[in-house]
Scaffold this active site. Structure first.
Site, PDB file in Angstrom:
ATOM      1  N   ASP A 348       4.528 -25.936   1.227  1.00 56.21           N
ATOM      2  CA  ASP A 348       4.124 -27.321   1.404  1.00 56.21           C
ATOM      3  C   ASP A 348       3.063 -27.424   2.505  1.00 56.21           C
ATOM      4  O   ASP A 348       3.210 -26.823   3.576  1.00 56.21           O
ATOM      5  CB  ASP A 348       5.359 -28.152   1.777  1.00 56.21           C
ATOM      6  CG  ASP A 348       5.063 -29.618   1.971  1.00 56.21           C
ATOM      7  OD1 ASP A 348       4.690 -30.275   0.996  1.00 56.21           O
ATOM      8  OD2 ASP A 348       5.202 -30.088   3.111  1.00 56.21           O
ATOM      9  N   GLU A 384      -0.066 -25.123  -1.259  1.00 54.40           N
ATOM     10  CA  GLU A 384      -0.555 -26.490  -1.424  1.00 54.40           C
ATOM     11  C   GLU A 384      -1.746 -26.575  -0.464  1.00 54.40           C
ATOM     12  O   GLU A 384      -1.554 -26.684   0.752  1.00 54.40           O
ATOM     13  CB  GLU A 384       0.516 -27.513  -1.057  1.00 54.40           C
ATOM     14  CG  GLU A 384       0.056 -28.935  -1.323  1.00 54.40           C
ATOM     15  CD  GLU A 384       1.098 -29.981  -0.939  1.00 54.40           C
ATOM     16  OE1 GLU A 384       1.196 -30.998  -1.649  1.00 54.40           O
ATOM     17  OE2 GLU A 384       1.812 -29.784   0.069  1.00 54.40           O
TER      18      GLU A 384
END
Length: 707
Positions: A348, A384
């Site tokens: 993330d 990401e």
């Protein structure tokens, strides 16, 4: 308590965490700035503190001690003494029981309580005066675990990247409404390991599940005030344990058994991990673990040290540039990949992990550490590729060995099928693996993780049913979630009984999923999209632990069942044909004087696209030919096996488009094997000759196979 000294007998440093050696437990906690660390032991219920012992040794900034005669199952926590001086970055408060960062099991979930704040706020919310209240009765307790069982000859699927198809799901939400799972098991890893779940995914054609964050979730102050939970879980406060709600047995081995069950079916397990921040929040947040253990080390602080640098939008950023914090992250990754058999990780907001002096660096310590690690370098690594800090959008900027979530694929496909002008050039790059982004440093087409939908945003059903977000249930005045959805409701906002609109919505879904699964790169599906799951227009249900987010396995319409069959057939077709999962990018040129290019872009007139054709903004129809014959540079040669020739035709216009097939050199006879104007894949036995016209329906895609 007795101590074995500052080193183990063989000279190695003490492993951090609680380590059982068969005769007792060694406890070790890193804190560079603490003055004393107390180990607090609890009864088997976790309700009563039975003993408090100061760790006697301090070696290399690690506090440690040995407790003989103790065994796995013991519940404990830490109280850490040191200066309480927020302006200097120190937030020590021994009144707060803290979770061991290396704990591998917790006896309960984190709950919201103002007792966890660590300070007493004044009327202005700026006063960080010391809080003398004890929080032990609301804090989770750590549980000592034994050694993980051996692998027993366990075999991983090791699916090559270019053959991978990812399916993103939420551990809890996937089975909470599953009628064939026992109610007491639903929402857990044990439920995911059931044959009813794994057989479904195997039959669908999935090769890897990507599990949304499953580490223990810290409760949010603003959500708790509204009676809402943090459902998605991007708020970790420990990186080794599993959120207790996700374990029916309460034991970590349940997770590993689930992973092994997926592996037995040939399905890999990828974890969505959140190392960029923690759930403790900003300077007015809770003291649950890292803040109370060594705030000035674990977090990136501003110059005044009272406040936090925030590159994540979550009020703090983990200081992965510090050697001990980096060690914790690496130890965590090795734990999941080694002891727990995980196959890969989706990181993330990965840019936040690769910032040095506040700027992204492709050779950052974290990226270098992963690259040189012999275990992690063999796992699937997905970035990401952005955060919320300066210059935080870094798509294509990660080093070889990494794949990246490609939001430009998402946006390009949505714009094209919505009917936007001037989109065919961008779409061509997305269809062919986004070589404009990733064709550097020897990276391959699988560097692009392609998706049309993900957990963050509309589901596929909502993408064709809503033009505006409907997030009122989040109690944030519909201000949360993105306004840039690039969606089209096909004429009516939300539910409708109009058969024409319903048919158009189904066709648009077929268009987008077909585009996804026929594109180069690694496709990712959002759980439930294959049968029309809706969130009623909520594009940010991060706090909806209810039927808004839970998968509905029972109330399927005929359209839902037909779409599931369509997706299943597409996944099978993709798996069978290397033309749609190449490792290498296309050359787009003649290999020799007599050959057809590996890929040729076609106009509706059956001619190769010219430079001027790409510049016509209103053009919404294009096609391409894939050369699969065994010639140098072809799909077959690149992938090492024979392959067919294919033609793909796309028409995003609201009118039908006559499309002339190219000359015989490309192939003499063709048949349609996919037509998104039809609800189900129905191979057309008609033979269409070179130079003949195929009537391509409005808003549709056709796939042709040389016959």
């Amino acid at each position: 308590m007795t101590s074995p000294g500052s080193r183990l007998e063989d000279g190695r440093p003490h492993p951090l965490g609680a380590t059982f050696d068969g005769d007792g437990v060694n406890f070790a906690l890193f804190s560079a700035n603490a003055r004393k660390v107390e180990l607090c032991l609890f009864d088997e219920t976790g309700a009563r503190e039975i003993e408090r012992i100061a760790l006697p040794e301090y070696t290399d900034e690690v506090w440690h001690g040995y407790l003989p005669g103790t065994h796995p199952g013991l519940l404990y926590g830490y109280r850490v003494h040191g200066p309480y001086d927020p302006m200097s970055g120190h937030r020590f408060n021994p009144n707060k029981l803290l979770v061991d960062p290396y704990a591998k099991e917790l006896n309960s979930s984190f709950i919201w309580s103002d007792l966890n704040l660590g300070y007493v706020a004044g009327d202005s919310r700026e006063d960080l005066s010391f809080d003398e209240r004890d929080n032990a009765h609301v804090a989770p307790k750590c549980r000592v675990v034994g050694a993980a069982p051996g692998s027993n000859g366990h075999i991983r699927p090791d699916t090559p990247w270019h053959r991978t198809t990812i399916y993103e799901l939420h551990v809890r939400g996937y089975t909470m409404r599953h009628p064939r799972i026992r109610p007491d098991m639903r929402g857990t890893m044990a439920a995911l390991a059931r044959p009813e779940v794994i057989d479904y995914l195997h039959d669908l054609g999935i090769t890897a599940v990507e599990l949304m964050p499953l580490n223990p979730i810290a409760a949010d102050m603003h959500l708790a005030a509204n009676g809402l939970p943090n459902y998605w879980g991007y708020n970790s406060c420990n990186f080794f344990a599993v959120e207790p709600r996700y374990l029916a047995s309460g034991e970590r081995e349940e997770f590993r058994r689930a992973v092994d069950a997926f592996h037995a079916a040939g399905i890999e397990v990828i974890l969505d991990v959140v190392y960029n921040h923690t759930g403790e929040g900003g300077e007015l947040g809770a003291t649950l673990s890292f803040r109370g253990i060594d705030n000035a080390t674990y977090y990136m602080l501003r110059d005044d040290k009272r406040r936090y640098l925030d590159f994540t939008g979550c009020q703090n950023t983990l200081n992965v540039g510090h050697p001990r914090v980096l060690q914790m992250v690496m130890d965590s990754l090795r734990y999941w990949a080694g002891e727990m058999h995980v196959d890969g990780f989706r990181f993330d907001l990965t840019v936040a992990l690769a910032r040095e002096k506040h700027h992204f660096a492709a050779n950052a310590l974290f990226l270098a550490a992963v690259a040189q690690d012999p275990l992690l370098a063999r796992t699937k690594l997905i970035a990401e590729p952005w955060d919320l800090g300066p210059d935080g959008y870094r798509l294509g900027g990660f080093p070889p060995g990494w794949s990246e979530w490609n939001d430009r694929f998402r946006d390009g496909v949505r714009k094209y099928w919505r009917g936007d002008h001037g989109t065919i050039g961008d779409l061509a790059f997305r269809l062919t693996g986004s070589s404009d982004i990733f064709h550097t440093r020897g990276r391959k087409a699988w560097s692009s993780i392609n998706f049309v939908t993900a957990h963050d945003g509309f589901t596929l059903e909502d993408l064709v049913s809503y033009e505006r977000k409907h997030n009122d249930a989040n109690l944030e005045n519909n201000a949360d979630g993105s306004d840039n959805n690039l969606s089209w409701n096909c004429g009516v906002e939300g539910p409708t009984d109009d058969p024409a609109i319903l048919a158009l919505r189904q066709r648009q879904k077929r268009n987008m999923v077909t585009t996804l699964l026929l594109s180069q790169g690694v496709p990712m599906l959002l759980a439930g999209d294959e049968f029309g799951r809706s969130q009623s227009g909520n594009n940010n249900p991060y706090c909806q632990d209810n039927e808004t987010s839970w998968i509905d396995w029972e109330h399927w319409t005929d359209d839902d069942k037909a779409f599931l069959d369509f997706v299943r057939e597409l996944l099978l077709l993709r798996a069978q044909h290397p033309a749609f999962h190449r490792q290498h990018f296309f050359h787009g040129r003649h290999i020799d004087a007599d050959s057809i290019k590996d890929i040729t872009w076609l106009t509706p007139e059956g001619q190769e696209m010219s430079d001027l054709d790409w510049l016509i903004p209103q053009r919404r129809c294009l096609g391409f030919h894939l050369n699969g014959k065994l010639k140098a540079g072809s799909v077959a040669a690149a992938e090492g096996q024979p392959e067919h020739d294919f033609i793909v035709l796309l028409n995003a216009a609201e009118w039908a488009q006559p499309f002339r097939l190219p000359k015989a050199a490309f192939g003499e006879r063709w048949k349609v094997i996919i037509d998104t104007a039809l609800a189900r894949p129905q191979p057309d036995e008609r033979q269409i000759g070179a130079g003949e016209i195929l009537e391509l329906s409005a808003r549709s895609l056709a796939l042709l196979l040389e016959s």
